[in-house]
Design a protein around this motif. Sequence first.
Motif, PDB file in Angstrom:
ATOM      1  N   LEU A 178       0.817  -1.215   0.000  1.00 45.03           N
ATOM      2  CA  LEU A 178       0.000   0.000   0.000  1.00 45.03           C
ATOM      3  C   LEU A 178       0.850   1.265   0.000  1.00 45.03           C
ATOM      4  CD1 LEU A 178      -2.802  -1.029   2.536  1.00 45.03           C
ATOM      5  CD2 LEU A 178      -2.773  -1.256   0.037  1.00 45.03           C
ATOM      6  N   SER A 179       2.001   1.210   0.652  1.00 42.50           N
ATOM      7  CA  SER A 179       2.849   2.406   0.741  1.00 42.50           C
ATOM      8  C   SER A 179       3.392   2.805  -0.622  1.00 42.50           C
ATOM      9  CB  SER A 179       4.000   2.165   1.716  1.00 42.50           C
ATOM     10  OG  SER A 179       3.528   2.029   3.033  1.00 42.50           O
ATOM     11  N   THR A 180       3.905   1.831  -1.373  1.00 39.05           N
ATOM     12  CA  THR A 180       4.439   2.143  -2.699  1.00 39.05           C
ATOM     13  C   THR A 180       3.330   2.626  -3.627  1.00 39.05           C
ATOM     14  OG1 THR A 180       6.204   0.515  -2.437  1.00 39.05           O
ATOM     15  CG2 THR A 180       5.724   1.251  -4.670  1.00 39.05           C
ATOM     16  N   LYS A 181       2.174   1.988  -3.570  1.00 38.27           N
ATOM     17  CA  LYS A 181       1.045   2.417  -4.401  1.00 38.27           C
ATOM     18  C   LYS A 181       0.663   3.861  -4.080  1.00 38.27           C
ATOM     19  CE  LYS A 181      -1.085  -2.121  -5.169  1.00 38.27           C
ATOM     20  NZ  LYS A 181      -2.282  -2.960  -4.926  1.00 38.27           N
ATOM     21  N   ALA A 182       0.627   4.187  -2.794  1.00 32.37           N
ATOM     22  CA  ALA A 182       0.271   5.543  -2.390  1.00 32.37           C
ATOM     23  C   ALA A 182       1.303   6.557  -2.865  1.00 32.37           C
ATOM     24  CB  ALA A 182       0.127   5.617  -0.873  1.00 32.37           C
ATOM     25  N   LEU A 183       2.588   6.204  -2.787  1.00 27.24           N
ATOM     26  CA  LEU A 183       3.642   7.123  -3.220  1.00 27.24           C
ATOM     27  C   LEU A 183       3.628   7.321  -4.727  1.00 27.24           C
ATOM     28  CD1 LEU A 183       6.569   6.076  -0.882  1.00 27.24           C
ATOM     29  CD2 LEU A 183       5.430   8.298  -0.935  1.00 27.24           C
ATOM     30  N   LEU A 184       3.331   6.267  -5.482  1.00 32.70           N
ATOM     31  CA  LEU A 184       3.211   6.416  -6.935  1.00 32.70           C
ATOM     32  C   LEU A 184       2.085   7.384  -7.275  1.00 32.70           C
ATOM     33  CD1 LEU A 184       3.728   2.709  -8.027  1.00 32.70           C
ATOM     34  CD2 LEU A 184       5.233   4.630  -8.595  1.00 32.70           C
ATOM     35  N   HIS A 185       0.975   7.241  -6.591  1.00 34.59           N
ATOM     36  CA  HIS A 185      -0.152   8.156  -6.799  1.00 34.59           C
ATOM     37  C   HIS A 185       0.227   9.578  -6.376  1.00 34.59           C
ATOM     38  CE1 HIS A 185      -4.108   9.947  -6.695  1.00 34.59           C
ATOM     39  NE2 HIS A 185      -4.049  10.100  -5.382  1.00 34.59           N
ATOM     40  N   TYR A 186       0.901   9.680  -5.243  1.00 33.60           N
ATOM     41  CA  TYR A 186       1.281  10.992  -4.707  1.00 33.60           C
ATOM     42  C   TYR A 186       2.261  11.710  -5.626  1.00 33.60           C
ATOM     43  CZ  TYR A 186       3.036  14.441  -1.360  1.00 33.60           C
ATOM     44  OH  TYR A 186       3.404  15.606  -0.724  1.00 33.60           O
ATOM     45  N   ASN A 187       3.271  11.005  -6.095  1.00 31.82           N
ATOM     46  CA  ASN A 187       4.261  11.620  -6.983  1.00 31.82           C
ATOM     47  C   ASN A 187       3.616  12.119  -8.266  1.00 31.82           C
ATOM     48  OD1 ASN A 187       6.288  11.099  -5.130  1.00 31.82           O
ATOM     49  ND2 ASN A 187       6.976   9.225  -6.132  1.00 31.82           N
ATOM     50  N   GLN A 188       2.662  11.366  -8.783  1.00 27.70           N
ATOM     51  CA  GLN A 188       1.950  11.793  -9.979  1.00 27.70           C
ATOM     52  C   GLN A 188       1.066  13.002  -9.688  1.00 27.70           C
ATOM     53  OE1 GLN A 188       2.779  10.278 -12.798  1.00 27.70           O
ATOM     54  NE2 GLN A 188       1.586  11.762 -13.986  1.00 27.70           N
ATOM     55  N   LEU A 189       0.448  12.984  -8.513  1.00 33.12           N
ATOM     56  CA  LEU A 189      -0.399  14.106  -8.094  1.00 33.12           C
ATOM     57  C   LEU A 189       0.396  15.404  -8.061  1.00 33.12           C
ATOM     58  CD1 LEU A 189      -2.727  13.968  -4.944  1.00 33.12           C
ATOM     59  CD2 LEU A 189      -1.202  15.895  -5.332  1.00 33.12           C
ATOM     60  N   LEU A 190       1.615  15.347  -7.502  1.00 37.31           N
ATOM     61  CA  LEU A 190       2.434  16.553  -7.380  1.00 37.31           C
ATOM     62  C   LEU A 190       2.835  17.110  -8.744  1.00 37.31           C
ATOM     63  CD1 LEU A 190       4.841  15.732  -4.399  1.00 37.31           C
ATOM     64  CD2 LEU A 190       2.653  16.938  -4.358  1.00 37.31           C
ATOM     65  N   VAL A 191       3.046  16.221  -9.700  1.00 43.33           N
ATOM     66  CA  VAL A 191       3.418  16.677 -11.044  1.00 43.33           C
ATOM     67  C   VAL A 191       2.225  17.306 -11.769  1.00 43.33           C
ATOM     68  CG1 VAL A 191       4.119  15.874 -13.331  1.00 43.33           C
ATOM     69  CG2 VAL A 191       5.295  15.025 -11.322  1.00 43.33           C
ATOM     70  N   GLU A 192       1.025  16.772 -11.530  1.00 43.32           N
ATOM     71  CA  GLU A 192      -0.144  17.185 -12.306  1.00 43.32           C
ATOM     72  C   GLU A 192      -0.938  18.324 -11.691  1.00 43.32           C
ATOM     73  OE1 GLU A 192      -2.385  13.603 -12.782  1.00 43.32           O
ATOM     74  OE2 GLU A 192      -1.000  12.772 -14.286  1.00 43.32           O
ATOM     75  N   ASP A 193      -0.838  18.532 -10.378  1.00 41.32           N
ATOM     76  CA  ASP A 193      -1.649  19.552  -9.730  1.00 41.32           C
ATOM     77  C   ASP A 193      -1.215  20.944 -10.196  1.00 41.32           C
ATOM     78  OD1 ASP A 193      -2.707  21.440  -7.661  1.00 41.32           O
ATOM     79  OD2 ASP A 193      -3.380  19.584  -6.720  1.00 41.32           O
ATOM     80  N   GLN A 194      -2.146  21.709 -10.747  1.00 38.84           N
ATOM     81  CA  GLN A 194      -1.841  23.015 -11.326  1.00 38.84           C
ATOM     82  C   GLN A 194      -1.621  24.110 -10.283  1.00 38.84           C
ATOM     83  OE1 GLN A 194      -1.413  23.448 -14.791  1.00 38.84           O
ATOM     84  NE2 GLN A 194      -1.399  21.216 -14.538  1.00 38.84           N
TER      85      GLN A 194
END
Length: 213
Positions: A178-194
């Motif tokens: 769950l931790s790696t899945k959450a970090l993958l989502h989080y890292n993508q979120l940081l790149v995409e959030d305007q």
Amino acid sequence: MHFIPEELDTYVVNHTQKEPDLLQQLNRETYQKILQPRMLSGAYQGRVLSMLSKIINPKNILEIGTYTGYSAICLAEGLQVNGELHTIDINEELEGFQRKYFDLSDYGKQIHQHIGDATQIIPNLDKKFDLVFIDADKPNYPVYFDLVINKINSGGIILSDNVLWTGKVIEEVKDDDLSTKALLHYNQLLVEDQRIETVLLPIRDGLTISRKI
């Protein structure tokens, strides 16, 4: 984990400012007495956090994940004279250990401890922050981001630790990780959030700097 050759990593550390004596003592006592001492930010990353905080010169800092207080003291080195650092940790057993070192530092009166669930505490903090450091349970990183983004001043900074997760972010992810899945989502979120601009630094286990636009 070394993301550059160990010899080069050693050279980098040897040509970085040494940690203050108090933090050396905190580091040593953490390894002697506290479980999971690898959670400590450590000397090199501590100097990185200190330098970033001094550059930002924040009035208010929020830290999510105190552990034994090492990173809080590093971040407090950049506080304005009348500034405050609010640090949250769910482990009440470490509260006394943290406070001992906070009070031994020059920033004891500026550091405020909060014990409990950060998702419940953050909404009740009536503050605007110039600097936020996220270094707690990885599955909640996206939740923490959502809770703090509107509490950060324009131009404020979010620092996110362990975003490379010992390299697991580029490996095949196990179904129960769950931790790696959450970090993958989080890292993508940081790149995409305007609302923010982001750069991920391969420092130790990965440190992301996100600036609110």
